[in-house]
Design an enzyme around this catalytic site. Structure first.
Site, PDB file in Angstrom:
ATOM      1  N   ARG A  34      -7.766  -0.106  -6.480  1.00 49.21           N
ATOM      2  CA  ARG A  34      -7.854   0.853  -5.547  1.00 49.21           C
ATOM      3  C   ARG A  34      -8.081   2.212  -6.475  1.00 49.21           C
ATOM      4  NH1 ARG A  34      -4.111   1.239  -0.582  1.00 49.21           N
ATOM      5  NH2 ARG A  34      -6.275   2.201   0.435  1.00 49.21           N
ATOM      6  N   ASP A  61      -2.132  10.744  -1.993  1.00 47.60           N
ATOM      7  CA  ASP A  61      -2.393   9.762  -3.148  1.00 47.60           C
ATOM      8  C   ASP A  61      -2.608  10.337  -4.240  1.00 47.60           C
ATOM      9  OD1 ASP A  61      -2.974   8.507  -0.117  1.00 47.60           O
ATOM     10  OD2 ASP A  61      -2.654   6.974  -1.733  1.00 47.60           O
ATOM     11  N   ALA A  84       0.885   5.280  -2.285  1.00 43.06           N
ATOM     12  CA  ALA A  84       0.716   5.513  -3.676  1.00 43.06           C
ATOM     13  C   ALA A  84       1.906   5.137  -4.619  1.00 43.06           C
ATOM     14  CB  ALA A  84       0.366   7.007  -3.751  1.00 43.06           C
ATOM     15  N   ARG A 116       0.949  -1.283  -0.021  1.00 41.31           N
ATOM     16  CA  ARG A 116      -0.224  -0.069   0.019  1.00 41.31           C
ATOM     17  C   ARG A 116       0.810   1.296  -0.135  1.00 41.31           C
ATOM     18  NH1 ARG A 116       2.604   1.677   3.565  1.00 41.31           N
ATOM     19  NH2 ARG A 116       0.853   3.513   3.604  1.00 41.31           N
ATOM     20  N   LYS A 138      -4.481   9.992   3.152  1.00 47.48           N
ATOM     21  CA  LYS A 138      -5.123   9.213   4.275  1.00 47.48           C
ATOM     22  C   LYS A 138      -6.315   9.690   5.192  1.00 47.48           C
ATOM     23  CE  LYS A 138      -4.865   5.675   4.726  1.00 47.48           C
ATOM     24  NZ  LYS A 138      -6.010   4.877   4.049  1.00 47.48           N
TER      25      LYS A 138
HETATM   26  O1  MRU Z   1      -4.591   3.160   2.233  1.00 50.52           O
HETATM   27  P1  MRU Z   1      -2.824   3.186   2.202  1.00 50.52           P
HETATM   28  O2  MRU Z   1      -2.094   2.946   3.200  1.00 50.52           O
HETATM   29  O3  MRU Z   1      -2.401   2.803   0.754  1.00 50.52           O
HETATM   30  O4  MRU Z   1      -2.761   4.946   2.199  1.00 50.52           O
HETATM   31  C1  MRU Z   1      -1.396   5.599   1.963  1.00 50.52           C
HETATM   32  C2  MRU Z   1      -1.458   7.109   2.327  1.00 50.52           C
HETATM   33  O5  MRU Z   1      -2.598   7.486   2.384  1.00 50.52           O
HETATM   34  C3  MRU Z   1      -0.322   7.745   2.015  1.00 50.52           C
HETATM   35  O6  MRU Z   1       0.135   8.612   2.985  1.00 50.52           O
HETATM   36  C4  MRU Z   1       0.071   7.934   0.427  1.00 50.52           C
HETATM   37  O7  MRU Z   1      -0.275   6.947  -0.043  1.00 50.52           O
HETATM   38  C5  MRU Z   1       1.284   8.571   0.367  1.00 50.52           C
HETATM   39  S1  MRU Z   1       2.680   7.332   0.498  1.00 50.52           S
HETATM   40  C6  MRU Z   1       4.111   7.833   0.156  1.00 50.52           C
END
Ligand code: MRU
Length: 351
Positions: A89, A237, A48, A46, A248
């Site tokens: 996703r 993201d 981005a 997980r 998030k």
């Molecule tokens: O649901 P997730 O764990 O994939 O969410 C991740 C986030 O929100 C991160 O902050 C975002 O992807 C940036 S990662 C460098």
């Protein structure tokens, strides 16, 4: 760092199973694009940028096992592999970015044989992984200018090495500052409902000997008021053309709290997270995940059956609350619309 996030090895994809952290460090070997799709969906991998790399490697697996012998059949098959991975996703634009990059290679390879195309796609997926690590290093290199020696940084969710192919974005900025001999501490929000802050950020910060203090999400305002936090840095993201940023769920509240307490709030992200097709944050698709993530922890139900539950995985922080966007090309300052389009125009000229 003494852990890997995702690798291409012996025609398989090896990834750290992030669902098991922090108690178990286990690597999975994936052989098919369907397995990679499932790993993206169920949060084995997980974050981005990591999802973008995984999607590209999923495409490479799809190509590897294709039985097509001519270009058109191969291309049609790869289109369906791409749309299958894409469905997993909706919010992180890096997923689409990784897939589109692989598809462009197929478009450009019309004169090549199918075996040649397969080799090119595998190499491209490996290159996307390598480039992500280099990009994160650059984000850190430019980004740590916003941190002063002695700062304490609050972060939300996990935008560290685990969320990328390596090094991380928001937490990468902290690693870069420490490499530059600044003394930095981190406060990690636990990040309900999936606890990426508690399980993942705290795990990798501890592993890398960065002093970390864990707080529950509802403590952030008080901790800020008490003067513990100098800067906030989070990942992203998807960033709209005007700088509105999806990250998030809970990031928006952190940004409001930071503004109220006059604490600079930064987003760290690669340019691949900026979606110029989206003008503002209201247009960003927000993933709604299974309600059991809110209602159940470790198999134990927390609330009565039969009540309404919401579980949006992301929220949008308006550009007006963001002090700067830390990228591999430098720090973007408000007004972001102008800064983003200027950088985009520059890249178009140099490519
Ligand atoms: O649901 P997730 O764990 O994939 O969410 C991740 C986030 O929100 C991160 O902050 C975002 O992807 C940036 S990662 C460098």
């Amino acid at each position: 760092m003494d852990f890997e996030i995702i690798e291409w090895k012996d025609n398989t994809v090896i990834m750290l199973d992030q669902r098991l952290l922090p108690t178990e460090e286990k690597y999975l070997t994936l052989n098919t694009y369907q397995e990679v799709a499932e790993a993206i969906k169920n949060l084995t991998i997980r974050g981005a940028p990591a999802i973008g790399v995984a999607a590209a490697m999923g495409m490479a697996l799809g190509a590897l096992h294709s039985t097509a012998v001519d270009y058109n059949t191969f291309k049609t098959e790869m289109r369906s592999v791409s749309s299958y991975l894409y469905k997993q996703r909706p919010t992180a634009v890096n997923l689409r970015w990784g897939l589109e990059r692989m598809e462009r290679l197929i478009d450009a390879g019309k004169g090549l044989s199918v075996p040649q195309l397969k080799t090119e796609l595998i190499n491209e997926a490996k290159k996307i992984r390598e480039e992500d690590i280099q990009t994160n290093r650059l984000i850190g290199l430019y980004g740590h200018a916003v941190l002063d020696d002695g700062d304490t940084v609050l972060t939300h969710c996990n935008a560290g090495a685990l969320a990328t192919a390596g090094f991380g974005t928001a937490i990468g900025v902290v690693y870069a500052a420490i490499e530059a001999h600044k003394k930095i501490e981190v406060f990690a929000d636990e990040t309900r409902p999936i606890l990426q802050g508690a399980r993942l950020s705290a795990w990798e910060l501890k592993k890398n000997n960065v002093p970390v203090t864990l707080i529950t999400d509802n403590m952030a305002a008080t901790i800020m008021r008490q003067g513990f936090i100098n800067k906030v840095i989070v990942g992203a993201d998807r960033i709209a053309a005007n700088g509105d940023t999806a990250n998030k769920i809970g990031t928006y509240s952190v940004a409001i709290n930071a503004r109220y307490h006059n604490i600079p709030f930064y987003v760290a992200a690669p340019f691949s997270t900026i979606d110029l097709r989206i003008k503002h944050g209201d247009q960003i698709p927000i993933e709604e995940r299974d309600h059991s993530e809110v209602a159940v922890i470790n198999g134990k139900r927390l609330c009565p059956e039969g009540i309404n539950i919401r579980n949006p995985a992301f929220d949008v922080t308006p550009a007006a609350l963001i002090s700067g966007i830390l990228t591999e090309k430098g720090i973007l300052k408000p007004p972001f619309e102008t800064a983003i389009s200027a950088h985009h125009a520059e890249s178009a000229l140099s490519s």
